[in-house]
Every structure is written in structure tokens, then in C-alpha cells.
Scaffold this motif. Structure first.
Motif: not given
Length: 272
Positions: A65-72, A97-107, A112-119
Motif C-alpha cells: 500500500a505504501l511502497p515508498k514508506a520507511e518501516i522501523s 513505525s511506518v512513515a511516508r514522506k510528503q508526496d505529489e498530493t501534498g500529504s 504505529t502498529l503494536r503487536f503481541s508476543g510470540p506465544a
């Protein structure tokens, strides 16, 4: 008393008396499968990412969905001091954390996504998205944005017009039933908590709230043009799924601690 230590970037271990014990790392069995939470007739997702999805599934959808976004993805692990036995899970994706910089749409946007543990299947427990439009000329019309939100999420539990065209909306579900949060029924929309913290696993596991789905949306208008969107904020979580995940993660740690204690030497005999 259970003592938790959460490790972010597991090589960085904070000083603690619990760490003086021998640390045992173990591989938990998955006892709660990651499974998307769906509400029939409604698209309760963000960019097709649904609560209950695994980390790998969620990431694959966001990358598309966000091919140019930076995922940390800082790695984390959970430790438990159980009656003197110090146990630690493998590293897992906890807060992404997923961050998409400003693009041609001006947006631009941040997710932020929070995940549970392995079990508990390392599944998505909560997410938040902030989408900002910096150019009011290119920004979508607020009326169109409002219609799109209600078309996607359906009738809300509560709708509040704040100022000018700014508005907020909430959705609260128990099972497939949409609860009203208007008037005296405001308690049907409890305060929103999007955390999944090792320090709070016990309280999460004991949370008796029946809510399967909570969504909060806030849309503000542009100061330059009140008919245009300035920012969208979306937050969603499932208290019921978080309770199930915390129970699975906590019980896995306790069972491993009990197993280690059972294998240890017998307690010393008092000498009086």
C-alpha cells in the motif's frame, strides 16, 4: 509477585537486581493463532490492515500500500522473574513505525502498529494512523472524506461535530453488535488505550471488558479552507483480543518458569 522487564533492542539490558539471576531464553509454543478480526458488512481496517493479523502479514500489506514508506521495527523481548526463575522470550516485533514522506498530493502520514508476543502469534493488537494534508488546494473535500469514512466503517456509535467542519466519531462493538455511546451510554465507548506493554500483561490478562472492536476517528478542517481536510487520525484496538493475547503470553512465561523450578535442586533443609 511477578516481575516484568521489557527489552527494546535486546542487546541493551537495563540494570536490575533480577538480571543477577541466570537468564534462560526459551522458544514459546504458539497457543493463540493470529487471525484477523472482522465485522460483517463493514471494512474495519486501515489500508487493508486488520487487527489480529500477524506482523508478517501486516507488513506485507503495508509495503504494497505504501511502497515508498520507511518501516522501523525495533526488536523487543519480554522477561519474567517467576519465583526466582528469570525467563525471556525471543526477540519479536512489538512496536512498528511506518512513515511516508510528503508526496505529489501534498500529504504525508505516520502509522504505529503494536503487536503481541510470540506465544500469542505476534498479532496486531492496536494501530494508529495520522494522515496530514499540507496543501489545502490538493487536499480532498471534507464532505467527500466524511462520506468515505462512513461508507467504510458504517454508522458510528457516536458522532460529534466539533468546530467548523471538524468532527470526531467512535465505533464500539461487542461481537457483531454496534453499541450506542450517546448520552448516558457514553460508557460503551471506554477510554482508548493502544499499548501492549510487558509491564502491564497481568492487568491486560485480567481485563473483563467485552469490547471486540473500538475505533476512534478525528478529522480536522484546513485553517485556509474549512471545506478541505487538514488531518485524519484513526485509532483502533480490540480489548477482548488484547486480553486473550496477554493471557497467552503471560501463561507461557509462567509455565516455563514453573518447569525450570521443577528441574532445579530440591530446597535446602533448615538447620536449626
Amino acid at each position: 509477585m511477578l516481575r516484568f522487564i521489557v527489552l527494546v533492542f535486546s542487546s541493551m539490558i537495563a540494570a536490575s537486581s533480577a538480571l543477577a539471576l541466570e537468564l534462560v531464553r526459551y522458544e514459546p509454543k504458539v497457543v493463540l493463532k493470529a487471525e484477523p478480526i472482522a465485522v460483517p458488512g463493514r471494512s474495519m481496517d486501515v489500508l487493508n490492515v486488520q487487527l489480529g493479523m500477524s506482523y508478517l502479514e501486516s507488513r506485507a500489506i503495508l509495503e504494497k500500500a505504501l511502497p515508498k514508506a520507511e518501516i522501523s521495527v525495533p526488536r523487543a523481548a519480554i522477561q519474567l522473574n517467576y519465583k526466582g526463575a528469570l525467563i525471556q522470550t525471543p526477540d519479536f516485533a512489538n512496536v512498528v513505525s511506518v512513515a511516508r514522506k510528503q508526496d505529489e498530493t501534498g500529504s504525508w502520514e505516520n502509522i504505529t502498529l503494536r503487536f503481541s508476543g510470540p506465544a500469542s502469534g505476534n498479532q496486531l493488537i492496536a494501530l494508529g494512523r495520522i494522515l496530514t494534508y499540507g496543501d489545502p488546494i490538493k487536499a480532498p473535500r471534507l464532505a467527500d472524506f466524511r462520506a468515505a469514512i462512513f461508507n467504510k466503517y458504517g454508522e458510528p456509535s457516536k458522532l460529534q461535530n466539533v468546530q467548523n467542519n471538524t468532527f470526531s466519531a467512535e465505533w464500539s462493538f461487542v461481537g457483531e453488535k454496534l453499541l450506542s455511546c450517546a448520552g448516558q451510554a457514553w460508557t460503551n465507548c471506554p477510554p482508548f488505550n493502544d499499548e501492549y506493554s510487558a509491564m502491564s500483561l497481568s492487568s491486560y490478562a485480567n481485563d473483563k471488558s467485552p469490547h471486540d472492536f473500538l475505533v476512534k476517528v478525528f478529522v480536522s478542517d484546513s485553517p485556509q479552507d474549512h471545506d478541505k481536510v487538514s488531518q485524519l487520525s484513526v485509532y483502533m484496538t480490540s480489548i477482548k483480543r488484547r486480553t486473550a493475547a496477554a493471557t497467552a503470553d503471560l501463561q507461557s512465561l509462567i509455565e516455563e518458569g514453573a518447569r525450570l523450578i521443577s528441574l532445579s535442586a530440591a530446597p535446602a533443609t533448615p538447620k536449626l
